[in-house]
Design a protein around this motif. Structure first.
Motif, PDB file in Angstrom:
ATOM      1  N   ILE A   1      -9.912  -1.357   5.562  1.00 22.49           N
ATOM      2  CA  ILE A   1     -10.897  -1.228   4.463  1.00 22.49           C
ATOM      3  C   ILE A   1     -10.861   0.201   3.916  1.00 22.49           C
ATOM      4  CG2 ILE A   1     -13.371  -1.184   3.926  1.00 22.49           C
ATOM      5  CD1 ILE A   1     -13.630  -3.524   6.009  1.00 22.49           C
ATOM      6  N   LEU A   2     -10.885   1.173   4.814  1.00 19.68           N
ATOM      7  CA  LEU A   2     -10.840   2.576   4.379  1.00 19.68           C
ATOM      8  C   LEU A   2      -9.538   2.898   3.662  1.00 19.68           C
ATOM      9  CD1 LEU A   2     -12.468   4.473   7.380  1.00 19.68           C
ATOM     10  CD2 LEU A   2     -13.370   4.233   5.057  1.00 19.68           C
ATOM     11  N   LEU A   3      -8.453   2.266   4.075  1.00 21.75           N
ATOM     12  CA  LEU A   3      -7.173   2.486   3.407  1.00 21.75           C
ATOM     13  C   LEU A   3      -7.249   2.019   1.952  1.00 21.75           C
ATOM     14  CD1 LEU A   3      -4.397   3.646   3.955  1.00 21.75           C
ATOM     15  CD2 LEU A   3      -3.662   1.375   4.663  1.00 21.75           C
ATOM     16  N   GLY A   4      -7.891   0.882   1.714  1.00 23.95           N
ATOM     17  CA  GLY A   4      -8.101   0.410   0.345  1.00 23.95           C
ATOM     18  C   GLY A   4      -8.944   1.392  -0.454  1.00 23.95           C
ATOM     19  N   VAL A   5      -9.993   1.912   0.165  1.00 22.31           N
ATOM     20  CA  VAL A   5     -10.842   2.912  -0.497  1.00 22.31           C
ATOM     21  C   VAL A   5     -10.027   4.177  -0.787  1.00 22.31           C
ATOM     22  CG1 VAL A   5     -12.868   4.408  -0.202  1.00 22.31           C
ATOM     23  CG2 VAL A   5     -12.973   2.006   0.510  1.00 22.31           C
ATOM     24  N   ALA A   6      -9.165   4.550   0.151  1.00 22.49           N
ATOM     25  CA  ALA A   6      -8.333   5.742  -0.025  1.00 22.49           C
ATOM     26  C   ALA A   6      -7.381   5.582  -1.204  1.00 22.49           C
ATOM     27  CB  ALA A   6      -7.560   6.035   1.259  1.00 22.49           C
ATOM     28  N   VAL A   7      -6.797   4.400  -1.351  1.00 23.25           N
ATOM     29  CA  VAL A   7      -5.887   4.157  -2.479  1.00 23.25           C
ATOM     30  C   VAL A   7      -6.649   4.271  -3.795  1.00 23.25           C
ATOM     31  CG1 VAL A   7      -4.460   2.415  -3.619  1.00 23.25           C
ATOM     32  CG2 VAL A   7      -4.239   2.780  -1.154  1.00 23.25           C
ATOM     33  N   ILE A   8      -7.833   3.685  -3.859  1.00 23.84           N
ATOM     34  CA  ILE A   8      -8.650   3.786  -5.074  1.00 23.84           C
ATOM     35  C   ILE A   8      -9.012   5.247  -5.352  1.00 23.84           C
ATOM     36  CG2 ILE A   8     -10.906   3.211  -6.078  1.00 23.84           C
ATOM     37  CD1 ILE A   8     -10.640   0.484  -4.517  1.00 23.84           C
ATOM     38  N   SER A   9      -9.411   5.976  -4.319  1.00 19.82           N
ATOM     39  CA  SER A   9      -9.771   7.381  -4.520  1.00 19.82           C
ATOM     40  C   SER A   9      -8.555   8.208  -4.936  1.00 19.82           C
ATOM     41  CB  SER A   9     -10.422   7.965  -3.259  1.00 19.82           C
ATOM     42  OG  SER A   9      -9.477   8.103  -2.218  1.00 19.82           O
ATOM     43  N   ALA A  10      -7.370   7.839  -4.464  1.00 19.44           N
ATOM     44  CA  ALA A  10      -6.145   8.545  -4.866  1.00 19.44           C
ATOM     45  C   ALA A  10      -5.900   8.369  -6.361  1.00 19.44           C
ATOM     46  CB  ALA A  10      -4.957   8.050  -4.065  1.00 19.44           C
ATOM     47  N   PHE A  11      -6.178   7.181  -6.880  1.00 13.98           N
ATOM     48  CA  PHE A  11      -5.993   6.965  -8.315  1.00 13.98           C
ATOM     49  C   PHE A  11      -7.063   7.683  -9.132  1.00 13.98           C
ATOM     50  CE2 PHE A  11      -2.915   3.800  -7.084  1.00 13.98           C
ATOM     51  CZ  PHE A  11      -1.936   4.029  -8.044  1.00 13.98           C
TER      52      PHE A  11
ATOM     53  N   ILE B   1       0.858  -1.203   0.000  1.00 12.58           N
ATOM     54  CA  ILE B   1       0.000   0.000   0.000  1.00 12.58           C
ATOM     55  C   ILE B   1       0.883   1.238   0.000  1.00 12.58           C
ATOM     56  CG2 ILE B   1      -1.643   1.355   1.364  1.00 12.58           C
ATOM     57  CD1 ILE B   1      -3.195  -0.921   0.487  1.00 12.58           C
ATOM     58  N   SER B   2       1.871   1.244   0.876  1.00 15.70           N
ATOM     59  CA  SER B   2       2.778   2.398   0.949  1.00 15.70           C
ATOM     60  C   SER B   2       3.518   2.595  -0.367  1.00 15.70           C
ATOM     61  CB  SER B   2       3.784   2.226   2.090  1.00 15.70           C
ATOM     62  OG  SER B   2       3.116   2.270   3.315  1.00 15.70           O
ATOM     63  N   ILE B   3       3.978   1.529  -0.964  1.00 14.51           N
ATOM     64  CA  ILE B   3       4.725   1.636  -2.219  1.00 14.51           C
ATOM     65  C   ILE B   3       3.839   2.190  -3.328  1.00 14.51           C
ATOM     66  CG2 ILE B   3       5.859   0.284  -4.038  1.00 14.51           C
ATOM     67  CD1 ILE B   3       6.976  -1.476  -1.701  1.00 14.51           C
TER      68      ILE B   3
ATOM     69  N   LYS C   1      -9.088  16.256  -2.496  1.00 13.87           N
ATOM     70  CA  LYS C   1      -9.489  16.538  -1.113  1.00 13.87           C
ATOM     71  C   LYS C   1     -10.216  15.348  -0.495  1.00 13.87           C
ATOM     72  CE  LYS C   1      -9.674  21.470  -1.834  1.00 13.87           C
ATOM     73  NZ  LYS C   1     -10.426  22.685  -1.879  1.00 13.87           N
ATOM     74  N   LEU C   2     -11.103  14.737  -1.263  1.00 11.48           N
ATOM     75  CA  LEU C   2     -11.829  13.569  -0.770  1.00 11.48           C
ATOM     76  C   LEU C   2     -10.862  12.423  -0.469  1.00 11.48           C
ATOM     77  CD1 LEU C   2     -14.529  12.235  -0.119  1.00 11.48           C
ATOM     78  CD2 LEU C   2     -14.689  11.567  -2.518  1.00 11.48           C
ATOM     79  N   SER C   3      -9.905  12.219  -1.352  1.00  7.38           N
ATOM     80  CA  SER C   3      -8.898  11.188  -1.147  1.00  7.38           C
ATOM     81  C   SER C   3      -8.119  11.443   0.145  1.00  7.38           C
ATOM     82  CB  SER C   3      -7.941  11.153  -2.342  1.00  7.38           C
ATOM     83  OG  SER C   3      -6.904  10.257  -2.120  1.00  7.38           O
ATOM     84  N   THR C   4      -7.741  12.682   0.370  1.00  5.79           N
ATOM     85  CA  THR C   4      -7.005  13.042   1.585  1.00  5.79           C
ATOM     86  C   THR C   4      -7.841  12.774   2.832  1.00  5.79           C
ATOM     87  OG1 THR C   4      -5.737  14.716   0.395  1.00  5.79           O
ATOM     88  CG2 THR C   4      -5.833  14.933   2.790  1.00  5.79           C
ATOM     89  N   VAL C   5      -9.110  13.146   2.800  1.00  9.82           N
ATOM     90  CA  VAL C   5     -10.002  12.908   3.943  1.00  9.82           C
ATOM     91  C   VAL C   5     -10.104  11.409   4.242  1.00  9.82           C
ATOM     92  CG1 VAL C   5     -12.410  13.040   4.723  1.00  9.82           C
ATOM     93  CG2 VAL C   5     -11.314  15.045   3.719  1.00  9.82           C
ATOM     94  N   ILE C   6     -10.243  10.607   3.192  1.00  9.19           N
ATOM     95  CA  ILE C   6     -10.362   9.157   3.392  1.00  9.19           C
ATOM     96  C   ILE C   6      -9.062   8.593   3.966  1.00  9.19           C
ATOM     97  CG2 ILE C   6     -10.781   6.936   2.280  1.00  9.19           C
ATOM     98  CD1 ILE C   6     -12.560   8.474   0.243  1.00  9.19           C
ATOM     99  N   PHE C   7      -7.911   9.092   3.496  1.00  8.62           N
ATOM    100  CA  PHE C   7      -6.639   8.649   4.072  1.00  8.62           C
ATOM    101  C   PHE C   7      -6.571   9.002   5.560  1.00  8.62           C
ATOM    102  CE2 PHE C   7      -4.549   8.121  -0.157  1.00  8.62           C
ATOM    103  CZ  PHE C   7      -3.985   6.879   0.084  1.00  8.62           C
ATOM    104  N   TYR C   8      -6.957  10.218   5.903  1.00  3.28           N
ATOM    105  CA  TYR C   8      -6.919  10.630   7.312  1.00  3.28           C
ATOM    106  C   TYR C   8      -7.843   9.756   8.155  1.00  3.28           C
ATOM    107  CZ  TYR C   8      -3.877  14.684   6.994  1.00  3.28           C
ATOM    108  OH  TYR C   8      -2.778  15.490   6.857  1.00  3.28           O
TER     109      TYR C   8
END
Length: 175
Positions: A150-160, A96-98, A128-135
């Motif tokens: 689970i939220l971390l997975g959603v955050a990665v998808i939203s980042a893309f 995930i980090s990579i 901004k939404l991606s950042t909020v989900i990461f936080y």
């Protein structure tokens, strides 16, 4: 000598957020009781200053080109630091980090390239939404590990999704 005209309150908050990065690392890897909790509080403080500097910049018309570049850079560096530290301690899978590091490095390098061409693509709702989900995911990793993952997975998808949106905006500007 020309004074720095870009140092206003929002930009000072962004600089403070950059200062919090080494503080996070020192606390995270310290032997202080509850160092993980304190580190996450530092991370949340950084998130609060991000919200505050954006609000002040827009509300009082203090948006600067320097701030438009430095603010997302501070966010990315803090996020990458936190994810890397959490991976080192086994709270977050390294892959995930990579993935996030590669995506953010691409964003940082392309942002510097565009800045040299006197172009800045401002943050938008996807980023901004991606950042909020990461936080939220990092906060939840401490209190509710399964939900955090689970939220971390959603955050990665939203980042893309944010990356794709960034590329679309960039390509529209070139046309």
């Amino acid at each position: 000598m020309k004074p720095l005209t870009n140092i206003n309150t929002p930009n000072m908050l962004t600089l403070f957020r950059l200062f919090l990065i080494p503080i996070f690392i020192l606390v995270f890897f310290s032997s202080v009781p509850d160092s993980l909790f304190i580190s996450i509080c530092i991370f949340l403080l950084a998130g609060f200053t991000d919200i505050l500097d954006g609000y002040i910049a827009r509300r009082f018309n203090l948006v600067t080109k320097w701030g438009m570049v430095l603010d997302p850079l501070a966010d990315k560096l803090m996020l990458l630091t936190v994810l890397t530290c959490l991976s080192i301690k086994g709270y977050v899978p390294f892959f995930i980090s990579i993935i996030v590091i590669l995506k953010e490095l691409f964003m940082i390098i392309s942002g510097m390239f565009l800045y040299k061409k006197d172009t800045v693509i401002p943050s938008n709702i996807f980023g901004k939404l991606s950042t909020v989900i990461f936080y939220l995911s990092i906060f939840c990793i401490y209190f509710y590990r399964d939900l955090g993952e689970i939220l971390l997975g959603v955050a990665v998808i939203s980042a893309f999704i944010a990356l794709i949106n960034y590329l679309v905006i960039y390509n529209r500007g070139k046309a």
